[in-house]
Scaffold this motif. Structure first.
Motif, PDB file in Angstrom:
ATOM      1  N   LEU A  98      -2.812  -3.086  -2.525  1.00 43.41           N
ATOM      2  CA  LEU A  98      -1.818  -2.024  -2.659  1.00 43.41           C
ATOM      3  C   LEU A  98      -2.432  -0.760  -3.234  1.00 43.41           C
ATOM      4  O   LEU A  98      -2.101   0.358  -2.829  1.00 43.41           O
ATOM      5  CB  LEU A  98      -0.666  -2.500  -3.556  1.00 43.41           C
ATOM      6  CG  LEU A  98       0.296  -3.507  -2.924  1.00 43.41           C
ATOM      7  CD1 LEU A  98       1.252  -4.063  -3.970  1.00 43.41           C
ATOM      8  CD2 LEU A  98       1.078  -2.856  -1.788  1.00 43.41           C
ATOM      9  N   LEU A  99      -3.361  -0.936  -4.172  1.00 42.17           N
ATOM     10  CA  LEU A  99      -4.008   0.225  -4.764  1.00 42.17           C
ATOM     11  C   LEU A  99      -4.889   0.946  -3.749  1.00 42.17           C
ATOM     12  O   LEU A  99      -4.976   2.183  -3.754  1.00 42.17           O
ATOM     13  CB  LEU A  99      -4.844  -0.197  -5.975  1.00 42.17           C
ATOM     14  CG  LEU A  99      -5.246   0.925  -6.946  1.00 42.17           C
ATOM     15  CD1 LEU A  99      -4.013   1.630  -7.459  1.00 42.17           C
ATOM     16  CD2 LEU A  99      -6.060   0.373  -8.092  1.00 42.17           C
ATOM     17  N   LEU A 100      -5.527   0.208  -2.861  1.00 42.29           N
ATOM     18  CA  LEU A 100      -6.292   0.847  -1.787  1.00 42.29           C
ATOM     19  C   LEU A 100      -5.368   1.646  -0.869  1.00 42.29           C
ATOM     20  O   LEU A 100      -5.731   2.736  -0.403  1.00 42.29           O
ATOM     21  CB  LEU A 100      -7.047  -0.215  -0.992  1.00 42.29           C
ATOM     22  CG  LEU A 100      -8.245  -0.864  -1.690  1.00 42.29           C
ATOM     23  CD1 LEU A 100      -8.813  -1.982  -0.837  1.00 42.29           C
ATOM     24  CD2 LEU A 100      -9.329   0.180  -1.987  1.00 42.29           C
ATOM     25  N   LEU A 101      -4.177   1.113  -0.626  1.00 43.13           N
ATOM     26  CA  LEU A 101      -3.203   1.866   0.154  1.00 43.13           C
ATOM     27  C   LEU A 101      -2.787   3.138  -0.580  1.00 43.13           C
ATOM     28  O   LEU A 101      -2.650   4.207   0.033  1.00 43.13           O
ATOM     29  CB  LEU A 101      -1.978   0.984   0.422  1.00 43.13           C
ATOM     30  CG  LEU A 101      -0.835   1.624   1.225  1.00 43.13           C
ATOM     31  CD1 LEU A 101      -1.326   2.068   2.599  1.00 43.13           C
ATOM     32  CD2 LEU A 101       0.335   0.654   1.345  1.00 43.13           C
ATOM     33  N   PRO A 123       3.767  15.349   1.704  1.00 43.68           N
ATOM     34  CA  PRO A 123       4.880  14.428   1.446  1.00 43.68           C
ATOM     35  C   PRO A 123       4.600  12.993   1.890  1.00 43.68           C
ATOM     36  O   PRO A 123       5.022  12.042   1.218  1.00 43.68           O
ATOM     37  CB  PRO A 123       6.042  15.047   2.242  1.00 43.68           C
ATOM     38  CG  PRO A 123       5.419  15.931   3.249  1.00 43.68           C
ATOM     39  CD  PRO A 123       4.172  16.444   2.605  1.00 43.68           C
ATOM     40  N   VAL A 124       3.892  12.816   3.002  1.00 49.66           N
ATOM     41  CA  VAL A 124       3.567  11.460   3.446  1.00 49.66           C
ATOM     42  C   VAL A 124       2.663  10.777   2.421  1.00 49.66           C
ATOM     43  O   VAL A 124       2.879   9.608   2.056  1.00 49.66           O
ATOM     44  CB  VAL A 124       2.894  11.491   4.830  1.00 49.66           C
ATOM     45  CG1 VAL A 124       2.305  10.125   5.171  1.00 49.66           C
ATOM     46  CG2 VAL A 124       3.897  11.897   5.903  1.00 49.66           C
ATOM     47  N   GLY A 125       1.648  11.491   1.935  1.00 51.80           N
ATOM     48  CA  GLY A 125       0.763  10.924   0.918  1.00 51.80           C
ATOM     49  C   GLY A 125       1.506  10.592  -0.358  1.00 51.80           C
ATOM     50  O   GLY A 125       1.287   9.527  -0.966  1.00 51.80           O
ATOM     51  N   TYR A 126       2.401  11.486  -0.773  1.00 46.90           N
ATOM     52  CA  TYR A 126       3.173  11.233  -1.994  1.00 46.90           C
ATOM     53  C   TYR A 126       4.074  10.018  -1.820  1.00 46.90           C
ATOM     54  O   TYR A 126       4.200   9.186  -2.724  1.00 46.90           O
ATOM     55  CB  TYR A 126       4.011  12.469  -2.326  1.00 46.90           C
ATOM     56  CG  TYR A 126       4.744  12.369  -3.649  1.00 46.90           C
ATOM     57  CD1 TYR A 126       4.105  12.698  -4.838  1.00 46.90           C
ATOM     58  CD2 TYR A 126       6.067  11.945  -3.709  1.00 46.90           C
ATOM     59  CE1 TYR A 126       4.773  12.606  -6.053  1.00 46.90           C
ATOM     60  CE2 TYR A 126       6.736  11.851  -4.908  1.00 46.90           C
ATOM     61  CZ  TYR A 126       6.086  12.182  -6.086  1.00 46.90           C
ATOM     62  OH  TYR A 126       6.736  12.083  -7.283  1.00 46.90           O
ATOM     63  N   LEU A 127       4.700   9.903  -0.645  1.00 43.02           N
ATOM     64  CA  LEU A 127       5.566   8.760  -0.383  1.00 43.02           C
ATOM     65  C   LEU A 127       4.777   7.453  -0.423  1.00 43.02           C
ATOM     66  O   LEU A 127       5.281   6.425  -0.897  1.00 43.02           O
ATOM     67  CB  LEU A 127       6.238   8.926   0.977  1.00 43.02           C
ATOM     68  CG  LEU A 127       7.361   9.969   1.036  1.00 43.02           C
ATOM     69  CD1 LEU A 127       7.757  10.248   2.487  1.00 43.02           C
ATOM     70  CD2 LEU A 127       8.573   9.519   0.236  1.00 43.02           C
ATOM     71  N   ILE A 128       3.542   7.482   0.060  1.00 44.33           N
ATOM     72  CA  ILE A 128       2.715   6.269   0.026  1.00 44.33           C
ATOM     73  C   ILE A 128       2.368   5.890  -1.413  1.00 44.33           C
ATOM     74  O   ILE A 128       2.530   4.739  -1.831  1.00 44.33           O
ATOM     75  CB  ILE A 128       1.438   6.470   0.855  1.00 44.33           C
ATOM     76  CG1 ILE A 128       1.782   6.583   2.346  1.00 44.33           C
ATOM     77  CG2 ILE A 128       0.466   5.314   0.636  1.00 44.33           C
ATOM     78  CD1 ILE A 128       0.599   6.931   3.225  1.00 44.33           C
ATOM     79  N   VAL A 129       1.897   6.873  -2.190  1.00 45.14           N
ATOM     80  CA  VAL A 129       1.476   6.591  -3.563  1.00 45.14           C
ATOM     81  C   VAL A 129       2.641   6.082  -4.403  1.00 45.14           C
ATOM     82  O   VAL A 129       2.538   5.076  -5.114  1.00 45.14           O
ATOM     83  CB  VAL A 129       0.858   7.845  -4.209  1.00 45.14           C
ATOM     84  CG1 VAL A 129       0.542   7.590  -5.683  1.00 45.14           C
ATOM     85  CG2 VAL A 129      -0.418   8.251  -3.481  1.00 45.14           C
TER      86      VAL A 129
END
Length: 398
Positions: A98-101, A123-129
């Protein structure tokens, strides 16, 4: 064959087991190797944020606010995982995956910073993190009533903020910042709305300051890198001296901060960590802007130009923010002290007097570096008197 089967079963239990609190022999959490690896991508994210200002010597207020806001988004994306790791083990297989994701999400944030507000990478990166963080809390399955209440606070508040960020993908680019601001404010308000429950589920008094301090070191590293980028390939003596003077500012700030976090001063009011962490959000943003302003001063000296009013105001304002946050941390960790307050007030007054009244940019740099180094010496002396006796341990309820 049976021996290999037993080893495989043991590995499986470790791989999918429940996250547990990870402590050392004294009962305190420390940063793991994987947490430090998680920090790496955020070095580039901060560089992308400060690059938004470029080399413009007359930045508009809206540009400065945008950079500060983007910094807050980056730091908030990072700090959520630091809070999770201060309460749970962060080294089993599902967590690593999950941390790699989350690292991929942080990379998307880094790429998307330059595209704000029209691009979708931020926003996509923020949503993933943040989505990974929600999954981690959902997976945590706390065993105590207090921990369950605290986890529920996070899942509800952060989940609502996540949905608002998700909704931003469905609107035109010029409307997205309104959704981002609203979602971030909801998330920022969540720990305060749940202060009653989170204060009863205290963070580790060594791990959280250690992790937050490591992020501040990343910010200071970004400041030094920004200064190095302003130095030409073959600097003359004056330029070398200018760069050296500029370097003394982040060096003195590091000296003060390192003395503070390593002095053994007990964090009496840390509890859920909200005031301590939120002061660092402002502190980090101020340091990032201070580093950019120092770089502009170095460029101005190199080009033999006049320092603009915008850079002067940003230099004084960011220095003021750093001093106020430092004073707040002192009050929070030790006590409200008149002497320290007067010292900070003198530092703020000196910063404004120097940046607004000194005509030459080189003179501004000389006087400001001297003032900050002097402040570092005096503040280090004050902290030295507050050191606790060797062997005294901090506890989560201090």
């Amino acid at each position: 064959m049976r021996r290999w089967q037993e080893r495989a079963a043991e590995w499986g239990r470790r791989a999918i087991g429940r996250p547990l609190a990870s402590v050392d022999e004294t009962g305190h959490r420390h940063a793991t190797w994987f947490e430090l690896f998680f920090d790496v991508i955020f070095v580039f994210a901060l560089a992308a944020v400060v690059d938004r200002l470029g080399e413009d010597s007359t930045p508009r207020l809206s540009s400065v606010i945008t950079v500060f806001g983007l910094f807050l988004v980056v730091q908030w994306a990072w700090v959520g995982h630091a809070y999770y790791a201060t309460r749970y083990e962060a080294d089993d297989l599902p967590h690593r995956l999950l941390l790699l994701l989350a690292l991929l999400g942080a990379g998307a944030i880094t790429v998307g910073v330059d595209e704000v507000p029209d691009g979708e990478m931020l926003p996509v990166g923020y949503l993933i993190v943040r989505g990974v963080l929600l999954l981690l809390y959902f997976r945590g399955r706390p065993t105590t009533e207090v921990a369950r209440a605290g986890t529920l606070v996070y899942l509800i508040g952060f989940g609502l903020g996540w949905l608002i960020w998700l909704a931003s993908l469905a609107v035109p680019g010029h409307l997205r910042p309104a959704f981002w601001i609203t979602g971030t404010l909801v998330e920022l308000a969540t720990p305060w709305a749940g202060y009653r429950w989170l204060s009863r589920w205290p963070v580790d008094v060594r791990h959280l300051p250690e992790r937050v301090g490591q992020f501040i070191i990343i910010v200071l590293g970004s400041t030094v890198a920004n200064l190095l980028a302003t130095v030409p390939n073959h600097p003359d003596q004056k330029m070398a001296l200018t760069a050296a003077l500029a370097f003394t500012v982040p060096a003195a700030i590091w000296w003060i901060y390192a003395t503070f976090v390593t002095s053994g001063i007990p964090m009496h009011r840390l509890r859920g960590g909200q005031p301590y962490a939120y002061l660092h959000y402002l502190l980090g943003g101020g340091l990032l802007l201070l580093g950019w302003a120092l770089g502009q001063v170095v460029r101005t000296v190199h080009r033999d130009e006049t320092l603009t009013t915008e850079v002067r105001l940003l230099l004084a304002g960011s220095t003021t923010l750093w001093l106020l946050c430092g004073l707040g941390l002192y009050w929070l960790s030790i006590r409200v002290a008149l002497g320290v307050t007067v010292l900070a007030a003198c530092g703020i007054g000196s910063a404004w007097a120097i940046t607004l009244m000194a005509f030459s940019p080189f003179l501004v740099l000389v006087l400001l570096s001297a003032a900050i180094v002097g402040y570092a010496v005096l503040f280090t002396f004050v902290l030295g008197r507050e050191r606790i006796a060797p062997g005294t341990e901090l506890t989560a309820t201090d």
